[in-house]
Scaffold this motif. Structure first.
Motif, PDB file in Angstrom:
ATOM      1  N   LYS A 174       0.839  -1.204   0.000  1.00  7.51           N
ATOM      2  CA  LYS A 174       0.000   0.000   0.000  1.00  7.51           C
ATOM      3  C   LYS A 174       0.873   1.252   0.000  1.00  7.51           C
ATOM      4  N   GLN A 178      -5.041   3.711  -8.103  1.00  2.00           N
ATOM      5  CA  GLN A 178      -5.998   4.124  -7.090  1.00  2.00           C
ATOM      6  C   GLN A 178      -7.347   3.574  -7.504  1.00  2.00           C
ATOM      7  N   PRO A 179      -7.738   2.420  -6.993  1.00  2.00           N
ATOM      8  CA  PRO A 179      -9.000   1.889  -7.472  1.00  2.00           C
ATOM      9  C   PRO A 179     -10.165   2.657  -6.856  1.00  2.00           C
ATOM     10  N   THR A 180     -10.458   3.754  -7.473  1.00  2.06           N
ATOM     11  CA  THR A 180     -11.643   4.479  -7.032  1.00  2.06           C
ATOM     12  C   THR A 180     -12.618   4.526  -8.183  1.00  2.06           C
ATOM     13  N   GLN A 181     -13.434   5.522  -8.146  1.00  3.12           N
ATOM     14  CA  GLN A 181     -14.532   5.547  -9.098  1.00  3.12           C
ATOM     15  C   GLN A 181     -14.127   6.140 -10.433  1.00  3.12           C
ATOM     16  N   GLU A 182     -12.815   6.194 -10.680  1.00  2.00           N
ATOM     17  CA  GLU A 182     -12.372   6.981 -11.821  1.00  2.00           C
ATOM     18  C   GLU A 182     -12.953   6.560 -13.172  1.00  2.00           C
ATOM     19  N   ASP A 183     -13.095   5.229 -13.417  1.00  2.00           N
ATOM     20  CA  ASP A 183     -13.635   4.970 -14.730  1.00  2.00           C
ATOM     21  C   ASP A 183     -15.144   4.758 -14.740  1.00  2.00           C
ATOM     22  N   THR A 184     -15.775   5.266 -13.729  1.00  3.05           N
ATOM     23  CA  THR A 184     -17.209   5.382 -13.807  1.00  3.05           C
ATOM     24  C   THR A 184     -17.489   6.658 -14.596  1.00  3.05           C
ATOM     25  N   PRO A 235     -29.338   9.779  -7.735  1.00  7.24           N
ATOM     26  CA  PRO A 235     -28.353   8.783  -8.194  1.00  7.24           C
ATOM     27  C   PRO A 235     -27.192   9.343  -9.003  1.00  7.24           C
ATOM     28  N   GLY A 236     -27.385  10.448  -9.666  1.00  9.21           N
ATOM     29  CA  GLY A 236     -26.309  10.930 -10.537  1.00  9.21           C
ATOM     30  C   GLY A 236     -26.048   9.978 -11.692  1.00  9.21           C
ATOM     31  N   TRP A 237     -27.124   9.485 -12.306  1.00  8.07           N
ATOM     32  CA  TRP A 237     -26.966   8.530 -13.411  1.00  8.07           C
ATOM     33  C   TRP A 237     -26.160   9.142 -14.555  1.00  8.07           C
ATOM     34  N   ASN A 238     -25.363   8.321 -15.185  1.00 14.58           N
ATOM     35  CA  ASN A 238     -24.641   8.781 -16.367  1.00 14.58           C
ATOM     36  C   ASN A 238     -25.544   8.681 -17.600  1.00 14.58           C
TER      37      ASN A 238
END
Lengths: 245, 245
Positions: free
Chosen positions: A160, A168-174, A220-223
């Protein structure tokens, strides 16, 4: 930006089962540690039981070096950690795997982490070589970490820190939320279908109902793909059901 | 000062070896997690191979509950995490064990973490129940975490947060997401209306369409009031439009 220092050497002191050496190798490689040292492995070395348990971490085993004493195994290391259960009267600093990882990454010089035999743990003479005690904070009513588990927690914490800016496994490719006008289109579509079906009724509740629906659909903030899916759902819902089915 | 929330439920989906169930129980209890749920364990339950591998974590096994489906196993949970390797095109937020631990401790409502079968991992249909993907950031050239190791890393991270007397303030005092069974009711309601309107058509697209719809409806984390609103909307939409107006 300073390059990350090499990972700690994992030193297994008098390990008993070859299988556990293999599992430790696997645990290490999962988090990018590759240097294993063995002090007096009970059943000699190499050990045919180690390979299968390593699940592909064969290079770690192949490169493992064997030493007759713990002192020799850590002779080139500047920072030695002894993993033990914390005892009363420890005279050395006691750190968690997380704290050790931070130190290892920050300090000049090679680090080593000592792990004792499966059954008995490190002996006093081994511990005396270390400058710090590494203790995993564990359920006080049920401390039952095995060797590979202790290794994996240390390797994981090190990775880590070492990863730093990496993955950084976050929401980036959402996808981002759809533009507001697409959301408005969706809300409008809902209202257009609901109006003639007397959803906004009675009159004195209509405004509140509209607001509630809007809130539910806005949060929801839908894409844009999700909004498109829902538009398709609404189109389908406005069709007459096919009773032939 | 807010008390620490209960730890996550550990859900083993179609676990294969009893030994691994035992090891998972041991991994859990080491870090204070006690609630295990099993979905369709391959060799039935109880499994005589589990006990010895649990090394004393027998109560976790004795209290484990078995469910016929993943959906039923998480029906009472507000936050469901699916542990998987990260894939391109994930449409759900991806979090690390550390991030998940922070969320679990901070959020109202029970959390569950899903772990798939040893060999194959979670299936798409299981993942679709979750709002977030939990991925352990692992050596990209050697990803070989076994079940108990994945469980122990999650349990360990949770215990670090739980131990810290740090009160993780909730961002909002909004309601927690509705229990999974209410969400399932909503999804079922949508499907029941869409089926006769040929939304799931043609046949070869049906499964993907269902999954897409489920993802769109799962992601918001609607609370029970919001779910109720949407059920009302669906009831209205299934009515015949009032053309007199």
């Amino acid at each position: 930006m300073a390059a990350t220092r090499p990972g700690p050497v994992i030193v297994l002191v008098r390990p008993q089962l070859g299988e556990n050496i293999g599992k430790a190798a696997r645990a290490m490689l999962n988090f990018g540690l590759t240097e294993m040292r063995l002090v007096e492995p009970r059943d000699g070395w190499p050990n045919p039981a180690a390979g299968p348990a390593a699940s592909g971490a064969d290079n770690v085993l192949a490169d493992a070096k064997v030493y007759p004493t713990t002192a020799e195994a850590v002779a080139d290391c500047a920072h030695v950690y002894a993993t033990t259960v914390r005892k009363r009267g420890d005279t050395k600093p006691v750190v968690t795997p997380e704290e050790a990882a931070g130190e290892i990454s920050a300090r000049e010089g090679r680090s080593a982490i000592l792990f004792g035999p499966e059954r008995s743990g490190l002996e006093t003479v081994d511990i005396s070589l270390a400058r710090s005690i590494l203790t995993v904070p564990i359920n006080p009513d049920f401390g039952s970490l095995n060797l590979a588990q202790a290794v994996i927690l240390c390797a994981y914490e090190w990775s880590k820190v070492a990863a730093g800016s990496v993955v950084q496994p976050t929401q980036e490719d959402t996808l981002p939320p759809a533009p507001q006008e697409e959301l408005e289109g969706l809300i409008g579509h809902f209202e257009q279908l609901l109006e003639p079906r007397r959803y906004f009724f009675p009159e004195d509740r209509a405004e509140a109902n509209r607001r509630t629906l809007r809130n539910v659909l806005t949060r929801p903030g839908w894409n844009h793909l999700e909004v498109r899916t829902l538009r398709g759902v609404l189109s389908a819902l406005s069709r007459t059901p096919d009773v032939r089915k």
